[in-house]
Write an enzyme that holds these catalytic residues in place. Structure first.
Site, short mmCIF file in Angstrom:
data_model
loop_
_atom_site.label_atom_id
_atom_site.label_comp_id
_atom_site.label_asym_id
_atom_site.label_seq_id
_atom_site.Cartn_x
_atom_site.Cartn_y
_atom_site.Cartn_z
N ASN A 1 0.86 -1.18 0.00
CA ASN A 1 0.00 0.00 0.00
C ASN A 1 0.90 1.24 0.00
O ASN A 1 1.49 1.59 1.01
CB ASN A 1 -0.88 -0.05 1.26
CG ASN A 1 -1.76 1.17 1.39
OD1 ASN A 1 -1.82 2.01 0.50
ND2 ASN A 1 -2.46 1.26 2.51
N LYS B 1 0.10 4.30 -0.37
CA LYS B 1 -0.55 5.48 0.23
C LYS B 1 -0.28 6.71 -0.65
O LYS B 1 -0.15 6.58 -1.86
CB LYS B 1 -0.10 5.65 1.69
CG LYS B 1 -0.27 4.35 2.48
CD LYS B 1 -0.13 4.51 3.97
CE LYS B 1 -0.31 3.16 4.65
NZ LYS B 1 -0.26 3.23 6.09
N HIS C 1 -9.56 0.89 4.98
CA HIS C 1 -8.26 1.13 5.64
C HIS C 1 -8.45 2.08 6.82
O HIS C 1 -9.28 2.99 6.77
CB HIS C 1 -7.26 1.71 4.64
CG HIS C 1 -5.88 1.74 5.19
ND1 HIS C 1 -5.44 2.74 6.03
CD2 HIS C 1 -4.85 0.86 5.08
CE1 HIS C 1 -4.19 2.47 6.40
NE2 HIS C 1 -3.81 1.34 5.83
N GLU D 1 -6.85 4.52 7.84
CA GLU D 1 -6.69 5.97 7.56
C GLU D 1 -7.97 6.56 6.96
O GLU D 1 -8.28 7.72 7.17
CB GLU D 1 -5.46 6.19 6.67
CG GLU D 1 -4.18 6.05 7.49
CD GLU D 1 -3.02 5.39 6.77
OE1 GLU D 1 -3.02 5.37 5.52
OE2 GLU D 1 -2.11 4.88 7.46
N GLU E 1 -5.43 -5.13 10.52
CA GLU E 1 -4.40 -4.13 10.75
C GLU E 1 -4.72 -3.36 12.04
O GLU E 1 -5.50 -2.41 12.01
CB GLU E 1 -4.35 -3.14 9.59
CG GLU E 1 -4.06 -3.78 8.25
CD GLU E 1 -3.54 -2.76 7.25
OE1 GLU E 1 -2.36 -2.87 6.88
OE2 GLU E 1 -4.28 -1.85 6.88
N GLY F 1 2.19 2.21 10.70
CA GLY F 1 3.10 3.35 10.54
C GLY F 1 3.79 3.77 11.82
O GLY F 1 4.41 4.83 11.88
N SER G 1 3.30 -2.14 10.36
CA SER G 1 4.75 -2.16 10.59
C SER G 1 5.42 -3.48 10.21
O SER G 1 6.41 -3.88 10.84
CB SER G 1 5.07 -1.77 12.04
OG SER G 1 4.62 -0.45 12.29
P1 PGA Z 1 2.74 0.23 7.61
O1 PGA Z 1 1.29 0.42 6.97
O2 PGA Z 1 3.31 -1.04 7.06
O3 PGA Z 1 3.52 1.45 7.17
O4 PGA Z 1 2.55 0.17 9.09
C1 PGA Z 1 0.45 -0.69 6.77
C2 PGA Z 1 -0.85 -0.25 6.15
O5 PGA Z 1 -1.32 0.85 6.46
O6 PGA Z 1 -1.44 -0.97 5.33
#
Ligand code: PGA
Length: 326
Positions: A82, A84, A166, A168, A236, A242, A282
């Protein structure tokens, strides 16, 4: 039981698709062994001479010294990247080149999700070995919805997947469970496959509400979608996204097993056994192999580490940690 089946003696590698929740070991070693032969993918090319004979014998006598770790559905590990809202034309073309040059294990579905504006160029330059996902899609038919992109438009471009739900979009943009369920139904009905994200906030985990939150999110998908065959669930935990704070393999496995049980209890045994449940939050090149060994982790959704081709390839190839020398 899992320890007592499916056989050894060579460097063959087996991956056996999950038969049903909680009974994967039986699928791998019961007297119905032979009837599962068609599902079992064995890298017999790695066998030679005596090892090959031993392997063939072992397939017929059901005696074994090692278990096999299985994955749901197609039996294929799934790794999504992803991206983003990261990158520019230059970095995207560098990343595509790195991915095109990477050596990726065969038995993995690999998908990347660039920002909308780069989808077309990525589709035109990325190896067909890797499929392409959008990071969002509109809840219904396109039209007067400024700034949105419809599922039909994504299909028109050649995009195969979309990430929905997601964290976010849930927690920054404010999308609700119900809205995400509707989006998923619309995308699936228009031929896209869906990476359906769920996950709890830190305060929800600390309040002991992890499964309650995940189940509510799952129910909103289940209430809306026409079926589960084109869905991959991404668990997640929001506190791990993140933050560099990855869930421990045990924490992730525990929730994945609960999700699989929820599917069995609330959707169907088939959805429970066939739906891949991937972990995100992460994941990086250093921790993916250990996570991959967990029984109910069928792959990963990767954010930050998917922006570096070699690291992403390492995560894809962590499927080898899942395979058991047999
Ligand atoms: P990250 O993000 O690996 O940077 O923690 C995962 C995601 O948001 O799908």
């Amino acid at each position: 039981m899992a320890q007592a089946c499916c056989v050894a003696m060579s460097s063959a590698v087996m991956v056996v698709p999950r038969a049903a929740s909680g009974v994967r070991a039986a699928a791998a070693c019961s007297s119905s062994n032979l009837s599962f032969a068609g599902l079992r993918r064995v890298e017999t090319e790695r066998l030679s001479g005596f090892a090959a004979i031993q392997h063939e014998l072992s397939m017929y006598n059901g005696v074994a010294s090692r278990g096999v770790v299985t994955m749901a559905g197609t039996g294929k590990f799934f790794v999504g990247g992803n991206w983003k809202a990261n990158g520019n034309k230059e970095s995207v073309s560098k990343l595509v080149k790195e991915l095109n040059d990477a050596k990726l294990e065969e038995d993995v579905d690999v998908v990347v999700a660039p920002p909308y504006i780069y989808l077309d160029s990525v589709l035109n330059t990325l190896t067909k070995r890797i499929e392409v996902s959008a990071q969002n899609s509109w809840v219904g038919k396109g039209g007067a919805f400024t700034g949105e992109i419809s599922a039909e438009q994504l299909k028109d471009l050649g995009v195969q997947w979309v990430i929905l739900g997601h964290s976010e979009r849930r927690h920054v943009i404010g999308e609700t469970n119900e809205f995400i369920g509707k989006k998923s139904a619309y995308a699936l009905n228009n031929g896209l496959k869906v990476i359906a994200c769920i996950g709890e906030l830190l305060e929800e985990r600390e309040a002991g509400k992890t499964t309650q939150v995940c189940f509510e999110q799952l129910k909103a998908y289940a209430d809306a979608v026409p079926g589960w065959k084109d869905i991959v669930i991404a668990y997640e935990p929001v506190w791990a996204i993140g933050t560099g704070k990855v869930a421990s393999p045990q924490q992730a496995q525990e929730v994945h097993a609960e999700i699989r049980k929820w599917l069995a209890d609330n959707v169907s045994a088939e959805a429970s056994s066939q739906t891949r449940i991937i972990y995100g939050g992460s994941v990086n090149a250093a921790n993916s192999a250990e996570l991959a060994t967990q029984e109910d982790i069928d792959g990963f959704l990767v954010g930050g580490a998917s922006l570096k081709g070699p690291d992403f390839a390492t995560i894809v190839n962590s499927v080898t940690a899942k395979k058991v020398p047999a």
